[in-house]
Design a protein around this motif. Structure first.
Motif, PDB file in Angstrom:
ATOM      1  N   ILE A 194       0.840  -1.202   0.000  1.00 49.89           N
ATOM      2  CA  ILE A 194       0.000   0.000   0.000  1.00 49.89           C
ATOM      3  C   ILE A 194       0.872   1.248   0.000  1.00 49.89           C
ATOM      4  CG2 ILE A 194      -1.584   1.371   1.420  1.00 49.89           C
ATOM      5  CD1 ILE A 194      -2.861  -1.301   2.292  1.00 49.89           C
ATOM      6  N   LEU A 195       1.917   1.234   0.822  1.00 46.61           N
ATOM      7  CA  LEU A 195       2.854   2.358   0.889  1.00 46.61           C
ATOM      8  C   LEU A 195       3.485   2.623  -0.470  1.00 46.61           C
ATOM      9  CD1 LEU A 195       4.766   4.365   2.402  1.00 46.61           C
ATOM     10  CD2 LEU A 195       6.272   2.405   2.793  1.00 46.61           C
ATOM     11  N   SER A 232      10.978   0.763   7.122  1.00 46.64           N
ATOM     12  CA  SER A 232      10.783  -0.610   7.588  1.00 46.64           C
ATOM     13  C   SER A 232       9.673  -0.657   8.626  1.00 46.64           C
ATOM     14  CB  SER A 232      12.087  -1.197   8.139  1.00 46.64           C
ATOM     15  OG  SER A 232      12.729  -0.323   9.048  1.00 46.64           O
ATOM     16  N   LEU A 233       8.619  -1.383   8.294  1.00 55.29           N
ATOM     17  CA  LEU A 233       7.415  -1.449   9.103  1.00 55.29           C
ATOM     18  C   LEU A 233       7.531  -2.507  10.198  1.00 55.29           C
ATOM     19  CD1 LEU A 233       4.817  -1.408   6.165  1.00 55.29           C
ATOM     20  CD2 LEU A 233       6.123   0.506   7.127  1.00 55.29           C
ATOM     21  N   VAL A 260       0.726   4.299   7.609  1.00 52.45           N
ATOM     22  CA  VAL A 260       1.371   4.160   6.304  1.00 52.45           C
ATOM     23  C   VAL A 260       0.871   5.226   5.335  1.00 52.45           C
ATOM     24  CG1 VAL A 260       1.409   2.686   4.244  1.00 52.45           C
ATOM     25  CG2 VAL A 260       1.970   1.715   6.479  1.00 52.45           C
ATOM     26  N   LEU A 261      -0.426   5.439   5.323  1.00 52.45           N
ATOM     27  CA  LEU A 261      -0.999   6.442   4.420  1.00 52.45           C
ATOM     28  C   LEU A 261      -0.595   7.853   4.835  1.00 52.45           C
ATOM     29  CD1 LEU A 261      -4.552   4.911   3.883  1.00 52.45           C
ATOM     30  CD2 LEU A 261      -2.631   4.941   2.266  1.00 52.45           C
ATOM     31  N   ARG A 262      -0.511   8.088   6.137  1.00 46.84           N
ATOM     32  CA  ARG A 262      -0.041   9.391   6.617  1.00 46.84           C
ATOM     33  C   ARG A 262       1.385   9.647   6.165  1.00 46.84           C
ATOM     34  NH1 ARG A 262      -0.424   9.404  12.786  1.00 46.84           N
ATOM     35  NH2 ARG A 262       1.197  10.974  12.466  1.00 46.84           N
ATOM     36  N   PHE A 263       2.223   8.618   6.271  1.00 45.05           N
ATOM     37  CA  PHE A 263       3.612   8.795   5.836  1.00 45.05           C
ATOM     38  C   PHE A 263       3.671   9.084   4.343  1.00 45.05           C
ATOM     39  CE2 PHE A 263       7.371   7.077   3.777  1.00 45.05           C
ATOM     40  CZ  PHE A 263       8.361   7.830   4.401  1.00 45.05           C
TER      41      PHE A 263
END
Length: 347
Positions: free
Chosen positions: A235-236, A318-319, A328-331
């Motif tokens: 997604i990222l 790295s998650l 993730v979407l915010r980043f």
């Protein structure tokens, strides 16, 4: 807004199980080498953790030698052996390599002489996974352990390096795992601790945390939670790819760790991106944590054939298991906004 930690390949947050085991170990006063009841209690903690690490790493029947970390384990395994290794090895291993093997554009390497070679199972910067040849002398399993279904007993290597803080254990404790009967010269000499292979009173508290973290990591892996992390990584990357057509996702066409994304945006220095994202509330890195702070192009990416400018523009995201889709979407949104401003200034 709360900060978001996206640098798990550098250090994973301490697991609750590790914290509890360490807290309990703090109350055990004995030295593991003492023969009285207090000493035996401390020794029992060490041996329980040794069994936990062995079971989690699929290393039953092998020897687990506790060290101060994977760097010390690398020295213990590699010193004086004249090993060859891939050009993308971590510096802790590369320091002992006498000949560097070329990798292809996907970060993969062919090993002509496994018996005299060391190979990182999964790269810390790109996440690229290697196929380990049978009879390999040493593998650096630091990033693979806890994230991939790996097992020492079937990996084909004679020795393996692992570290606690990459899988939710404490910093400052690691291990060298070796097949029984393998000759090994102690690098730290003194007492007879760790079967005479690593002298010095054992770090009982750290070892307890390592054992608990390894056991918990194995349970998480079996439950399939890293598949969800891989979905978040995808997604990222799709979010960033949609808004930044000049960004390269290094190693995307190779087998990778489920949590790792290496992004290179030519002309935008990786160190600058790290600082800008830090100010925006996100912790990422510009390569291996042991190399951060050195403003230069990634040696790993240069070995994969990327030019100097592109290699200097790379960041690593790295998650972890606690990372959410919202984070993730915010980043991605924050990074794309900053990248847009960078392009406007460069125009």
């Amino acid at each position: 807004m709360e900060r978001v930690y996206l640098d798990h390949n550098a250090t994973a947050p301490l697991r609750a199980q590790a914290r509890a085991a360490m807290s309990a170990a703090m109350d055990v006063v004995g030295n593991p080498s003492s023969v009285h009841a207090e000493g035996r209690a401390a020794k029992a903690i060490v041996e329980r953790a040794r069994a936990q690490v062995a079971a989690a790493f699929g290393a039953e029947g092998a020897d687990v030698i506790f060290t101060s970390g994977a760097t010390e384990a690398a020295a213990l395994a590699c010193a004086g052996r004249g090993l060859e290794g891939a050009a993308v090895e971590h510096d802790a291993v590369g320091a002992w390599v006498t000949e560097r093997l070329a990798v292809d554009a996907h970060g993969r390497v062919a090993v002509p002489e496994p018996g005299r070679s060391v190979l990182q199972w999964a790269n810390s910067e790109t996440g690229v996974i290697q196929d380990l040849p049978e009879g390999l002398a040493v593998t650096d399993a630091t990033q693979a352990f806890g994230k991939l279904p790996v097992a020492f007993n079937w990996c084909g290597a004679t020795m393996a390096l692992i570290s606690a803080h990459k899988l939710g254990g404490p910093k400052g404790i690691g291990a060298l795992v070796i097949r029984r009967g393998t000759e090994l010269a102690a690098q730290i000499r003194g007492g007879g601790q760790e079967m005479g292979r690593r002298a010095g009173t054992e770090n009982v508290i750290g070892i307890a945390g390592f054992g608990a973290a390894a056991e918990a990591a194995a349970s998480d892996l079996a439950s399939g939670v890293w598949e969800r992390v891989a979905e978040l990584r995808n997604i990222l990357e799709k979010s960033i790819e949609a808004g930044a057509n000049k960004t390269i996702f290094v190693g995307k066409d190779s087998p990778r760790l489920p949590n790792t994304s290496c992004l290179a945006t030519p002309g935008w220095k990786g160190e600058t991106q790290v600082m800008q994202m830090d100010l925006a509330g996100f912790a990422i890195s510009a390569g291996s944590a042991c190399s951060s702070g050195k403003v230069k192009a990634s040696r790993v990416l240069r070995a994969m054939g990327l030019d100097e400018a592109t290699s200097a523009s790379a960041i690593r995201v790295s998650l972890g298991l606690e990372t959410t889709e919202e984070q993730v979407l915010r980043f991605a949104e924050a990074w794309l906004s900053t990248e847009k401003k960078h392009r406007a200034r460069a125009a």
